[in-house]
Design an enzyme around this catalytic site. Structure first.
Site, short mmCIF file in Angstrom:
data_model
loop_
_atom_site.label_atom_id
_atom_site.label_comp_id
_atom_site.label_asym_id
_atom_site.label_seq_id
_atom_site.Cartn_x
_atom_site.Cartn_y
_atom_site.Cartn_z
N THR A 201 4.84 -60.74 -30.99
CA THR A 201 5.37 -61.95 -30.37
C THR A 201 5.02 -61.94 -28.88
O THR A 201 4.85 -60.88 -28.30
CB THR A 201 6.91 -61.94 -30.55
OG1 THR A 201 7.19 -62.24 -31.91
CG2 THR A 201 7.62 -62.93 -29.65
N THR A 252 11.36 -59.26 -27.96
CA THR A 252 10.48 -59.12 -29.12
C THR A 252 11.00 -57.98 -29.98
O THR A 252 11.53 -57.00 -29.45
CB THR A 252 9.02 -58.85 -28.71
OG1 THR A 252 8.24 -58.67 -29.90
CG2 THR A 252 8.89 -57.61 -27.84
#
Ligand code: ASP
Length: 371
Positions: A201, A252
């Site tokens: 991410t 993340t």
């Protein structure tokens, strides 16, 4: 002294900051900016990454960092800097966002993104979009051009059309390596975590020279996600949060745990609370006349401890991952409990660095991997 500060926290928890306190505390004659980015955290092994691969990631991170830093150096806003940093990572197949997003169980790329402006806590988020080239731009349009915060799927795409947001055919987002990851997962009946422990991410947090904070996060989610699963990245308060009074955070990792802990908002709330207490304790000791006189090192240490404490909760529940944060004073901090996190930070004092594995380069990063 420190103990006194931490001991009286409970008494001050109810302390409400007046709305005016959301305005910048930075003196206007000191243009100061700071930015941090991430491109995901996970089990990253230096021995298994070739020099070429590493250079590729470092170049992509540097490009994103430079794009965000350029906006801030020009006097641009934190929100614009966050978007400028995230777009190149969404466009790069190396990261799990935009092009290069992971596949769902059904073999699609379903994208999530969110963004928040710490000045007024306006926020925008989208989930499950399949045709938006840069989901972070759509999230920002939701924030600034709609009266909503969170839009999903087809509805979000209809809204995008009204805003002239650039689209791309679903195939644009597909990459071979992500498809293989899905196939490996299905063939071996592994869970998303077994097959794809390098999340990927992307996110950015920034302080601009006006003293405003912003945070944004963009992702494809987790390989093999099904049943309309949504992770933390588009959830305001979990994967993304920004409040001028305390910090901007992008996360993340294993999204379910970040949602359960409410990681991003939890860090900001605790920082606001600790800061108030620290000030009060120093006032009580008679050696300060206002928050600006708090010792810089002590403040930075407290901020790192707060981020680490929240990440420790994630780990305690069984989750892993990391966060980046920027504070109103311009401290850019990391905290992750994985072996690595693709990351970088830059500021108006000339700092510009990218790093991948735990313990690399920077001071002010905390890394407590459990594997
Ligand atoms: N947090 C994301 C999710 O759970 C995954 C990641 O960070 O890569 O969807």
């Amino acid at each position: 002294m420190k103990n006194a500060m931490f001991a009286a926290l409970a008494a001050l928890f109810a302390l409400a900051s007046p709305l005016a306190a959301q305005e910048s505390a930075m003196p206007p004659d000191e243009p100061k900016w700071s930015i941090a980015i991430h491109g995901g955290a996970g089990t990253l092994d230096p021995d298994r990454m070739t020099a070429e691969r590493r250079a590729e990631y470092e170049a992509a991170l540097q490009e994103a960092l430079d794009a965000g830093a350029a906006v801030l150096a020009d006097g641009g806003s934190a929100v614009d800097a966050v978007k400028a940093a995230i777009i190149p990572m969404e466009n790069s197949p190396l990261f799990n966002a935009g092009k290069g997003a992971v596949f769902t169980w059904e073999g699609r790329n379903e994208l999530d993104a969110s963004i928040m402006d710490g000045r007024d806590r306006s926020a925008g988020a989208v989930t499950g979009v399949t045709t938006i080239r840069n989901p972070i731009l759509l999230a920002d349009a939701v924030r600034s051009e709609s009266e909503h915060v969170f839009l999903m799927g087809k509805g979000a795409e209809s809204f995008a059309a009204t805003q002239g947001i650039e689209t791309a055919p679903p195939e644009y987002f597909a990459t071979e390596s992500r498809r293989e990851a899905l196939e490996r997962m299905k063939a071996r009946e592994l869970s998303a975590l077994d097959v794809d422990h390098k999340f990927g991410t992307v996110g950015a947090v920034a302080l601009d020279s006006q003293g405003n904070l912003a945070a944004g996060t963009s992702t494809g989610g987790m390989t093999g996600k099904r049943w309309g699963r949504i992770g933390d990245a588009p959830v305001i308060g979990a994967g993304t949060y920004a409040d001028n009074r305390s910090c901007a955070v992008s996360a993340t990792g294993w999204g379910e745990y970040f949602i359960r802990v409410g990681v991003a908002q939890e860090i900001c709330s605790r920082l606001r609370f600790v800061e108030s207490e620290a000030f009060a304790a120093m006032m009580a000791d008679g050696d300060a006349t206002g928050p600006a006189e708090l010792d810089d090192d002590l403040r930075t240490e407290m901020q790192q401890r707060v981020a680490d404490a929240v990440m420790a909760e994630v780990k305690q529940l069984g989750g892993d991952g990391g966060v980046i944060l920027v504070t109103p004073e311009g401290n850019a901090l990391y905290s992750f409990n994985t072996t690595g996190m693709y990351r970088g930070r830059a500021n108006s004092e000339g700092l510009s660095e990218v790093a991948i594995f735990g313990g690399e380069a920077e001071a002010g990063a905390s890394n407590t991997p459990d594997h």
